[in-house]
Each structure stands twice: as C-alpha cells, then as structure tokens.
Design an enzyme around this catalytic site. Structure first.
Site, PDB file in Angstrom:
ATOM      1  N   ASP A   1      -6.669  -2.010   5.395  1.00 12.03           N
ATOM      2  CA  ASP A   1      -6.000  -2.448   4.131  1.00 12.03           C
ATOM      3  C   ASP A   1      -5.508  -0.955   3.644  1.00 12.03           C
ATOM      4  O   ASP A   1      -6.203  -0.013   3.450  1.00 12.03           O
ATOM      5  CB  ASP A   1      -7.032  -3.100   3.198  1.00 12.03           C
ATOM      6  CG  ASP A   1      -6.388  -3.060   1.750  1.00 12.03           C
ATOM      7  OD1 ASP A   1      -5.203  -3.782   1.633  1.00 12.03           O
ATOM      8  OD2 ASP A   1      -7.199  -2.796   0.755  1.00 12.03           O
TER       9      ASP A   1
ATOM     10  N   THR B   1       0.198  -3.276   0.077  1.00  7.78           N
ATOM     11  CA  THR B   1      -0.467  -1.792  -0.199  1.00  7.78           C
ATOM     12  C   THR B   1       0.388  -0.851   0.649  1.00  7.78           C
ATOM     13  O   THR B   1       0.525   0.304   0.509  1.00  7.78           O
ATOM     14  CB  THR B   1      -1.858  -1.698  -0.432  1.00  7.78           C
ATOM     15  OG1 THR B   1      -2.450  -2.255   0.906  1.00  7.78           O
ATOM     16  CG2 THR B   1      -2.436  -2.341  -1.655  1.00  7.78           C
ATOM     17  N   THR B   2       0.358  -1.190   1.994  1.00 12.12           N
ATOM     18  CA  THR B   2       0.612  -0.557   3.160  1.00 12.12           C
ATOM     19  C   THR B   2       2.333  -0.293   3.147  1.00 12.12           C
ATOM     20  O   THR B   2       2.929   0.903   3.167  1.00 12.12           O
ATOM     21  CB  THR B   2       0.250  -0.936   4.636  1.00 12.12           C
ATOM     22  OG1 THR B   2      -1.228  -1.209   4.635  1.00 12.12           O
ATOM     23  CG2 THR B   2       0.618  -0.121   5.654  1.00 12.12           C
TER      24      THR B   2
ATOM     25  N   ASP C   1      -7.209 -10.059  -1.027  1.00 11.90           N
ATOM     26  CA  ASP C   1      -5.843  -9.865  -0.903  1.00 11.90           C
ATOM     27  C   ASP C   1      -5.278 -11.103  -1.128  1.00 11.90           C
ATOM     28  O   ASP C   1      -4.208 -11.412  -1.729  1.00 11.90           O
ATOM     29  CB  ASP C   1      -5.285  -9.150   0.515  1.00 11.90           C
ATOM     30  CG  ASP C   1      -5.674  -7.605   0.198  1.00 11.90           C
ATOM     31  OD1 ASP C   1      -6.245  -7.175  -0.693  1.00 11.90           O
ATOM     32  OD2 ASP C   1      -5.155  -6.794   1.027  1.00 11.90           O
TER      33      ASP C   1
END
Length: 525
Positions: free
Chosen positions: A59, A92-93, A385
């Site tokens: 994550d 998020t990445t 998530d």
C-alpha cells in the site's frame, strides 16, 4: 560578501535547488513504482526501534508513511499519498507515480529552457482537459440496483486484485460490498469493525451483523442475555481494598484497618447499587473491575465486562446508541445502549462477546482469519482500501473502466489539445500526455510484459471510437475492460489526476532550498 544566514545553514539556488527537488521526488516515485498494478510486488519495512517490528505491504501510503525522508520535495509526495489515502482510500501509489512522471517530463522541458511557469500553465490546461475527457466517458447505474451492485463488486475486485487478497477477491469483494451497502450511503466507516484473529486461512473470514467485543464473560455471570440494556462506562471499580502503596493510614490496632476495609467495601457496594439502579443487565467498563463488585454484579444477574479498551467502548457506545458514563448519581440523564441479544461465541480458540440486533442497524463486524499477524495486518489494509473506495462510490456513483484505460482516454484528449495550442505551452501539454501513459507502461512492466509494444498497440486501439480496451495483465496482452469487468471509481481517478498535478506544480515552483542551521545545545556545566 556578508553572510545573511547562520553558519551551518545551507542554501541551494536555481538549477541546483531544482535538481534536488526533481531527483528527490523521482526517487520516491521509483520506490513505490514496483507496487503498482495486479502484479505489483510487496515491500518489507523494518523499524529500528524496540521489537524491530516488521510490516509487509504494497500500500503506497503505508510505505511512504513509514519512511523518514530528508528531501523536502519528496515530503510533498508523501503528503499527497496520505491525503489520497484519507480522502478516497485507494490510488495512493498511482498518485505518487503520476506526480513523479510529471516531474520527470518537466525536467526535460526545463532543460530545453522553458520557464517553469509556462510548464505549470500547460499542466493546468492539460489536467482540466483530462478530467473533462473522463467525465464524458463515465457510466452511472445508480437507478438500477442490480447493475449498481455489480459495479460495486467490480470496483472492489479491481481494488483488491493488486493486494494480498487477490486470490480470494470475489469472496472479499462480496464481504466489502455487503458491509458498505449496510451503511446506506454514509461514509463513516466507524460502524464497520475489523477484528483480526490469527489462525485458519483468509478464506475463513466472515461478515457478522452486530458488534463483537474481544473479551471473555466473567465467572458466574449469565452467558446469554436477551433484550439487553447496556451501560457503557469509564469508571474505577477497583477501590474495595485499601491500597497499601497509595495510602498512609495511622491506626492503633488491626481492627481499625478492618473497619477501613469495611468502609471501602460499603462505598463500593453503594456504587454498584447505583449502577444496578439504572435498570441494566449488562455493564461494560473500560477499566478493571475487582472481584467484590464482580460478585455483586453476578448476584444481580448482570453481565459485567472489564478492560473493554477505549476503542471498544467508543464503538460499542456508537453502535448500541448509548453514552459513555462516568458518574451514576442521576440515572435519568444517562442514555443506555440497547441490543436484542448478547451471547458468547468462539472464534478459533478464543471466546468473544457478540452483540446482535444493535440499535444502529448498519453496524457490522468483519472477522479476518489468516496465517500470521503480518498477513492479517496487510489484509486489513487491503480491505480498508476497498471499503473506503466503495463508501465513496455509493455517494458518487460514477464509474469508469480500469486497467490503463482511463489514462489512455485522457492521454488521447490531452494530445489533441496540445496539437491545437500555440506557443511553448503545447510542449508542457504534450509532456502531460506522456506522463499519463507512464501508468499503463508501469503496470505492464511490473507484469513482465513488453510495455513499448503493448502501449503502442493500446494507443492505436484508442484512436477508434469508444474503445474499451486496456491492459489485461492475466493474459499478457490487451483485453476488453468491459468484458473483464475491470472498473474503478471516477472519484478516485479524478483525485489522482488533480492531486498529482498540484503536487508537481508545487515542486516546479521551487527555485531555492534553505536548510536552517540546527539549534546548538549550550554547554551547561
């Protein structure tokens, strides 16, 4: 020349400052790049503190949060990934990778002697254009419940397919969708509790309506209560003995000590009677309950739970609709919690207390089982998530395809905008379109596919009208995203594009980095 700054302060100007920011930001992007996509790899983060705790995760936000970073530009990227995590939960990445790619392209433009403000103006136009391109292609099935549910399932499976739960993604997507649909449109995930119990396999996880408290029921107390009235409290129930260490009492005989003990006990008995006077049959306390009050509760047929940690009582008060009380003098002002049934259940080796039929109908508990703590932690992050994305999608029901499709759609529109725009801005707009294509490129690279070949094929496909083609990592070629059911939430993609552009813009504006001199400790002799 006189120095303005203190001796140890460091000042980097112009070209050097810009290089430092670009390099730092790109290094952070390259660090999380390999975790992107269904074939992304995990990272092990080991802390150097006591216990040397180990986290295994892919994550982006978790990885970046755990790093201690010196480079100021890199910190900006860490912040955007945190905000993305809080705001929409997923992507998020991607947001860090996109910002890194935008800066990589900007560096080439700066070397071509194009002013950063020109690049920023171009990026602004491109981001707006990309967002509008996506808006035109969104699908919205909020009026058709079955279709909307299958959209949610697809989104959950797409989110989970790049995480540890990808093997059982249908099962967990089902869990997540059920949990979120119970919320009836609220984005407050407090009422979904995630309990982690080592043992069993991930497949043994299940969703349970109601609330599960990870505590045992005391001795001699009822194991099952129907139509419970619950008093949730945070109060000291451990004062029936004289504490030898804390008190100094001067007495001239042992019998006086016994009198004091008796008085303490009497005080405790009065407190317990006040509590029982609320007309309850379940008492949950955050602090410890000594044997004597526990005995009194058992005699009155009241289930008493001690040491229900702070999060436990907060959530219990929330789902049963009660207040947390700490004084018991006027019962009419205390709001009790209610539930239909309290009973003891076993999960694995452990006994837990299960509250079902709680006042807050949407509350539920997801119990995760797994081989080890690390697996469970990562499973919890993955599920969290998915829950975040789903709860956002229930509010903003627009859906788009995934698998590199949205990036190609945006890239194509941005390209056309670059052709129409005169002046140096067009270089920046062109660069934006190349940065967008980097995401499908990286997804393909991580899967060990020939990215150059795939991306050129994908670009050709997207020049046809209404193409739904994206990268299919499983078959190792291009695939139809509509048939494969690979969907993402529009809100997530929009947040990625806008946050990444703003972060890149902020770093581009920098032309000087000043590091303050550290404060000296004075020698105190």
């Amino acid at each position: 020349m006189e120095r303005v700054l203190k001796d140890d302060a460091i000042q980097e100007k112009g070209e050097r400052a810009r290089m430092a920011s670009f390099v730092g930001a790109m290094a952070i992007a390259d660090l999380v790049k390999t975790t992107l996509g269904p074939k992304g790899m995990d990272k092990i983060l080991q802390s150097t503190g006591r216990g040397r705790s180990v986290t295994v995760t892919n994550d982006g936000a978790t990885i970046l949060k755990s790093l201690h970073i010196d480079n100021p530009a890199a910190k900006v990227l860490v912040d955007i990934s945190k905000v993305q995590d809080d705001e929409v939960g997923d992507g998020t990445t991607s947001v860090v990778v996109l910002a890194g790619e935008l800066l990589r392209e900007a560096e080439k433009l700066v070397n071509m002697k194009i002013h950063p403000m020109t690049i920023i103006a171009g990026y602004r136009m491109a981001a707006e254009c990309a967002r509008n391109a996506l808006l035109k292609k969104t699908m919205d099935n909020k009026d058709n419940t079955d279709k909307f549910r299958s959209d949610l399932m697809n989104i959950a499976m797409t989110t989970l397919s790049s995480k540890i739960l990808s093997q059982d993604k249908e099962y967990f997507a089902e869990l997540a969708v059920d949990a979120v649909l119970r919320l009836k449109g609220s984005t407050n995930l407090e009422s979904i509790q995630i309990l982690k119990k080592p043992g069993g396999s991930l497949k043994d996880s299940f969703l349970d309506e109601g609330f599960i408290l990870d505590k045992k029921i005391g001795l001699g107390q009822p194991k099952r209560i129907e139509n419970a009235n619950i008093l949730v409290a945070n109060t000291a129930m451990d004062t029936d003995k004289v504490k030898i260490y804390g008190a100094r009492v001067r007495v001239d005989s042992m019998s006086k000590v016994a009198d004091i003990e008796a008085a303490e006990k009497q005080k405790m008995r009065e407190k317990v009677e006040k509590i029982i006077g609320h007309g309850i049959n379940c008492f949950v306390n955050r602090q410890l309950i000594y044997n004597f009050p526990e005995e009194l509760f058992a005699d009155a047929g009241i289930l008493a739970v001690e040491h229900a940690d702070f999060e436990g009582i907060e959530r219990l008060a929330l789902v049963t609709g009660g207040d947390i009380a700490s004084t018991f003098d006027n019962p009419e002002s205390v709001k009790l919690g209610h539930c239909k049934l309290i009973e003891e259940i076993m999960i694995g080796e452990d006994r837990l207390i299960h509250f079902s039929g709680v006042a807050m109908g949407q509350a539920c508990t997801i119990v995760l089982r797994g081989a080890s703590e690390h697996v469970l932690d990562e499973a919890e992050r993955s599920l969290h998530d998915a829950l975040c994305v789903l709860s956002q999608t229930v509010n903003d029901t627009r859906v788009i395809f995934g698998g590199g499709w949205p990036e190609m759609v945006m890239s194509k529109e941005v390209d056309e905008l670059a052709r129409r725009t005169p002046g140096k801005k067009s270089h920046a707009i062109d660069a934006f379109s190349r940065a967008l294509q980097a995401i499908p490129t990286i997804i393909a690279d991580n899967a060990g596919l020939d990215s150059a070949e795939l991306i050129s094929q994908l670009r050709a496909e997207h020049h046809k009208e209404n193409s739904t083609v994206g990268i299919d990592v499983i078959s190792g070629g291009l695939g139809d995203m509509q048939k494969r059911g690979i969907c993402e939430a529009f809100k997530v993609k929009q947040a990625i594009v806008l946050s990444a552009t703003e972060a890149a813009e902020m770093i581009l504006r920098v032309d000087e980095i000043i590091t303050c001199a550290p404060r000296r400790r004075e020698d105190r002799m």
